[in-house]
Motif scaffolding. Structure first.
Motif, PDB file in Angstrom:
ATOM      1  N   ARG A 103       0.840  -1.184   0.000  1.00  0.00           N
ATOM      2  CA  ARG A 103       0.000   0.000   0.000  1.00  0.00           C
ATOM      3  C   ARG A 103       0.882   1.242   0.000  1.00  0.00           C
ATOM      4  O   ARG A 103       1.652   1.456   0.937  1.00  0.00           O
ATOM      5  CB  ARG A 103      -0.944   0.042   1.205  1.00  0.00           C
ATOM      6  N   ALA A 113      -3.250   5.435 -11.849  1.00  0.00           N
ATOM      7  CA  ALA A 113      -4.588   5.627 -11.298  1.00  0.00           C
ATOM      8  C   ALA A 113      -4.747   7.087 -10.880  1.00  0.00           C
ATOM      9  O   ALA A 113      -3.768   7.780 -10.642  1.00  0.00           O
ATOM     10  CB  ALA A 113      -4.824   4.710 -10.104  1.00  0.00           C
ATOM     11  N   THR A 129     -12.827   7.594  -9.765  1.00  0.00           N
ATOM     12  CA  THR A 129     -11.494   6.995  -9.853  1.00  0.00           C
ATOM     13  C   THR A 129     -11.276   6.448 -11.254  1.00  0.00           C
ATOM     14  O   THR A 129     -12.237   6.059 -11.943  1.00  0.00           O
ATOM     15  CB  THR A 129     -11.328   5.868  -8.828  1.00  0.00           C
ATOM     16  N   TYR A 131      -8.311   4.096 -13.726  1.00  0.00           N
ATOM     17  CA  TYR A 131      -7.180   3.174 -13.695  1.00  0.00           C
ATOM     18  C   TYR A 131      -6.724   2.850 -15.110  1.00  0.00           C
ATOM     19  O   TYR A 131      -7.527   2.781 -16.037  1.00  0.00           O
ATOM     20  CB  TYR A 131      -7.577   1.859 -13.010  1.00  0.00           C
ATOM     21  N   LYS A 153      -6.379  -2.591 -13.412  1.00  0.00           N
ATOM     22  CA  LYS A 153      -7.794  -2.698 -13.034  1.00  0.00           C
ATOM     23  C   LYS A 153      -8.054  -4.048 -12.370  1.00  0.00           C
ATOM     24  O   LYS A 153      -7.622  -5.088 -12.861  1.00  0.00           O
ATOM     25  CB  LYS A 153      -8.686  -2.535 -14.256  1.00  0.00           C
ATOM     26  N   THR A 191      -6.275  -0.277  -6.088  1.00  0.00           N
ATOM     27  CA  THR A 191      -7.375   0.583  -5.653  1.00  0.00           C
ATOM     28  C   THR A 191      -6.819   1.889  -5.123  1.00  0.00           C
ATOM     29  O   THR A 191      -5.970   1.883  -4.225  1.00  0.00           O
ATOM     30  CB  THR A 191      -8.211  -0.095  -4.566  1.00  0.00           C
ATOM     31  N   SER A 199      -7.585   5.476  -3.197  1.00  0.00           N
ATOM     32  CA  SER A 199      -8.548   6.048  -2.267  1.00  0.00           C
ATOM     33  C   SER A 199      -7.911   7.258  -1.592  1.00  0.00           C
ATOM     34  O   SER A 199      -6.699   7.470  -1.689  1.00  0.00           O
ATOM     35  CB  SER A 199      -8.976   5.018  -1.223  1.00  0.00           C
ATOM     36  N   GLN A 219      -3.622   0.994  -2.992  1.00  0.00           N
ATOM     37  CA  GLN A 219      -3.533  -0.400  -2.558  1.00  0.00           C
ATOM     38  C   GLN A 219      -3.245  -1.253  -3.779  1.00  0.00           C
ATOM     39  O   GLN A 219      -4.012  -1.240  -4.744  1.00  0.00           O
ATOM     40  CB  GLN A 219      -4.847  -0.836  -1.909  1.00  0.00           C
TER      41      GLN A 219
END
Length: 120
Positions: free
Chosen positions: A17, A47, A56, A58, A63, A67, A69, A80
């Protein structure tokens, strides 16, 4: 103003992460993007996330695995990364701009980069 961290060495299939911390509220109302640059290759979009986190985007190759955020209270954006592959090895950069575009030229503020190395 932007500090990217969280990179490291991980085996293929593993997870990391990344964090992009904003110490001076540079991107509190801006979109944030993650880009990466592998040795000998051009910097590429990974992203992005809109200023409020509602949208969002990607690149196709990440994909379903990555992720993005953001925690506005902490002025931090996360990436992540799951099921990492050898081709994900690169220096990852975060950047802030007005819109969550795919082009690096659309971003004004850049972090220093964090190395992600995926081994077999």
């Amino acid at each position: 103003q932007l500090q990217a961290s969280g990179g490291g060495l991980v085996q293929a299939g593993g997870s990391l992460r990344l964090s992009c911390a904003d110490s001076k509220r540079t991107f509190s109302n801006n979109a944030v993007g993650w880009f990466r640059q592998a040795p000998g290759k051009e910097r590429e979009f990974v992203a992005s996330i809109s200023w409020n986190g509602a949208n969002t985007y990607y690149t196709d190759s990440v994909k379903g695995r990555f992720t993005i955020s953001r925690d506005r209270a902490k002025n931090t954006v996360y990436l992540q990364m799951n099921n990492l592959q050898l081709e994900d090895t690169a220096v990852y950069y975060c950047a802030a701009g007005l819109r969550p575009v795919l082009q690096s030229t659309g971003y004004i503020y850049w972090g220093q980069g964090t190395q992600v190395t995926v081994s077999s």
